[in-house]
Design an enzyme around this catalytic site. Structure first.
Site, PDB file in Angstrom:
ATOM      1  N   GLY A  13       0.622  -1.175  -0.441  1.00  0.00           N
ATOM      2  CA  GLY A  13       0.039  -0.034   0.342  1.00  0.00           C
ATOM      3  C   GLY A  13       0.400   1.367  -0.122  1.00  0.00           C
ATOM      4  O   GLY A  13       0.839   2.259  -0.137  1.00  0.00           O
ATOM      5  N   GLY A  18      -0.844   2.063  -4.847  1.00  0.00           N
ATOM      6  CA  GLY A  18      -1.184   2.205  -2.933  1.00  0.00           C
ATOM      7  C   GLY A  18      -1.707   3.424  -2.769  1.00  0.00           C
ATOM      8  O   GLY A  18      -2.199   3.651  -2.326  1.00  0.00           O
ATOM      9  N   TYR A 140       9.410 -13.674 -13.143  1.00  0.00           N
ATOM     10  CA  TYR A 140       8.187 -12.755 -12.265  1.00  0.00           C
ATOM     11  C   TYR A 140       6.800 -12.925 -13.237  1.00  0.00           C
ATOM     12  O   TYR A 140       6.195 -12.498 -12.880  1.00  0.00           O
ATOM     13  CB  TYR A 140       9.010 -11.195 -12.967  1.00  0.00           C
ATOM     14  CG  TYR A 140       7.761  -9.870 -12.390  1.00  0.00           C
ATOM     15  CD1 TYR A 140       7.818 -10.068 -11.233  1.00  0.00           C
ATOM     16  CD2 TYR A 140       7.294  -9.992 -12.952  1.00  0.00           C
ATOM     17  CE1 TYR A 140       6.583  -8.786 -10.477  1.00  0.00           C
ATOM     18  CE2 TYR A 140       6.658  -8.151 -13.190  1.00  0.00           C
ATOM     19  CZ  TYR A 140       6.562  -7.756 -11.299  1.00  0.00           C
ATOM     20  OH  TYR A 140       5.316  -7.156 -11.078  1.00  0.00           O
ATOM     21  N   ASN A 169       1.338   0.316 -18.438  1.00  0.00           N
ATOM     22  CA  ASN A 169       2.906   1.242 -17.868  1.00  0.00           C
ATOM     23  C   ASN A 169       2.429   1.816 -17.005  1.00  0.00           C
ATOM     24  O   ASN A 169       1.497   3.474 -17.609  1.00  0.00           O
ATOM     25  CB  ASN A 169       3.684   1.837 -18.996  1.00  0.00           C
ATOM     26  CG  ASN A 169       4.046   0.443 -20.051  1.00  0.00           C
ATOM     27  OD1 ASN A 169       5.079   0.359 -20.069  1.00  0.00           O
ATOM     28  ND2 ASN A 169       3.675   0.235 -21.092  1.00  0.00           N
ATOM     29  N   ASP A 274      16.794  -0.191 -28.802  1.00  0.00           N
ATOM     30  CA  ASP A 274      15.233  -0.120 -28.028  1.00  0.00           C
ATOM     31  C   ASP A 274      15.190  -1.727 -27.142  1.00  0.00           C
ATOM     32  O   ASP A 274      15.210  -2.210 -27.846  1.00  0.00           O
ATOM     33  CB  ASP A 274      14.530   0.135 -29.686  1.00  0.00           C
ATOM     34  CG  ASP A 274      14.702   1.915 -29.987  1.00  0.00           C
ATOM     35  OD1 ASP A 274      14.979   2.255 -29.058  1.00  0.00           O
ATOM     36  OD2 ASP A 274      14.494   1.238 -31.192  1.00  0.00           O
TER      37      ASP A 274
END
Length: 318
Positions: A13, A18, A140, A169, A274
């Site tokens: 949070g 959060g 992940y 994003n 890139d």
């Protein structure tokens, strides 16, 4: 969802999202909602006993699950196992305790990195498990994908109402502005801050051509509250600006330079690589629920974030 008392526990949070939810709930308060914002100081969610203590202490009826072990590209590439294990532990403890204590609804936060590396565009919610994620941060990504698997399994076996959102994003106040490990916008804001001090142009790595959809943290927080209060599906929902709002990294860098009033503008360093050219996500599902939702224009949201960074430079994560 009636007027029964809700105790909403927000894990992670104190971070970017959060903090934005704190602000959004003040703009749209409900009398029957009590929010509890956890930070890592409240206990280690990787630890089953510590997680159980937190849940028994607060007895939440609803959970917004934001806590995760996160890091930039370089960190992920070196520590895929750590990202996999630690995030699996966190997610399993949060969802298991939510089930054990009879939490009515959990909304977890995924990431667009859950999507397959090889895919067609625009990406939508049905594509999550269609192929392996990008190899750079597969640990992940798979841990986040497993939240969706667990949501469906908890629903099938126990009838739990666990769901997830997939933001594009995100940026805003309280972001991680680290130059090495931060994401595009916060990283460029910190670089521009330094460039302004030194009277230099803002150097942007790469061609500036890759395209991204950026969502302001306050807009995302408003959508999180909609999902918490109204969204009934187990399947996840992408929270993103429209496809027409996709912008190039070069355009974003220019907006940041303008917000700082940089005299020397921006310089593209095309000797640097890139990233992926585009990751366009479809918000068709979101629009079917909220056709009229208005996102803050990117230029305004960047100006607000720059203003926050200037005022809070000393406390900003960097």
């Amino acid at each position: 969802m009636g007027s029964e008392k809700k105790i909403i526990l927000v894990t992670g949070g104190s971070g970017l999202v959060g903090q934005a939810i704190k602000q959004a709930k003040q703009q749209d308060p409900r009398e029957n909602e009590t929010f509890i914002f956890l930070s890592s100081k409240d206990g280690d969610l990787k630890d089953p006993a510590a997680t159980q203590r937190i849940f028994e202490r607060y007895k939440p009826t609803h959970v917004i699950h934001l806590a995760a072990m996160v890091g930039g590209l370089f960190n992920n590439m070196k520590h895929n196992l750590d990202f996999l294990r630690n995030n699996i532990l966190i997610n399993d403890n949060v969802l298991h305790n939510s089930h054990k204590l009879g939490v009515k609804k959990v909304v977890s936060c995924l990431s667009t990195c859950v999507f397959p590396d090889q895919t067609t565009y625009p990406i939508d919610e049905t594509m999550i498990h269609n192929g392996p994620p990008h190899p750079s941060n597969f640990g992940y990504s798979y841990a986040k994908r497993l939240i969706d698997v667990q949501n469906h399994a908890y629903h099938q076996q126990h009838g739990c109402h666990f769901t997830a959102v997939i933001p594009t994003n995100v940026f805003g106040a309280y972001d991680n502005f680290n130059l090495e490990d931060g994401h595009v916008i916060p990283g460029l804001i910190h670089k521009a801050y330094i460039a302004k001090k030194e009277g230099k142009p803002l150097v942007v790595y790469g061609s500036g051509k890759p395209l991204r959809q950026f969502i302001y943290s306050i807009d995302l927080a408003k959508l999180f509250l909609f999902v918490l209060r109204e969204y009934e599906e187990i399947d996840p929902i992408i929270l993103s600006v429209d496809e027409s709002s996709e912008v190039s990294i070069g355009e974003v860098a220019q907006m940041i330079a303008d917000a700082f009033q940089l005299e020397h503008g921006i310089v593209l360093d095309s000797t640097k690589a890139d990233g992926q050219f585009k990751k366009t996500a479809s918000n068709k599902k979101l629009r079917s629920y909220l056709p009229d939702f208005q996102f803050m224009p990117l230029k305004d949201a960047i100006e607000r974030t720059v203003q926050w960074f200037n005022l809070n430079y000393n406390i900003a994560r960097k």
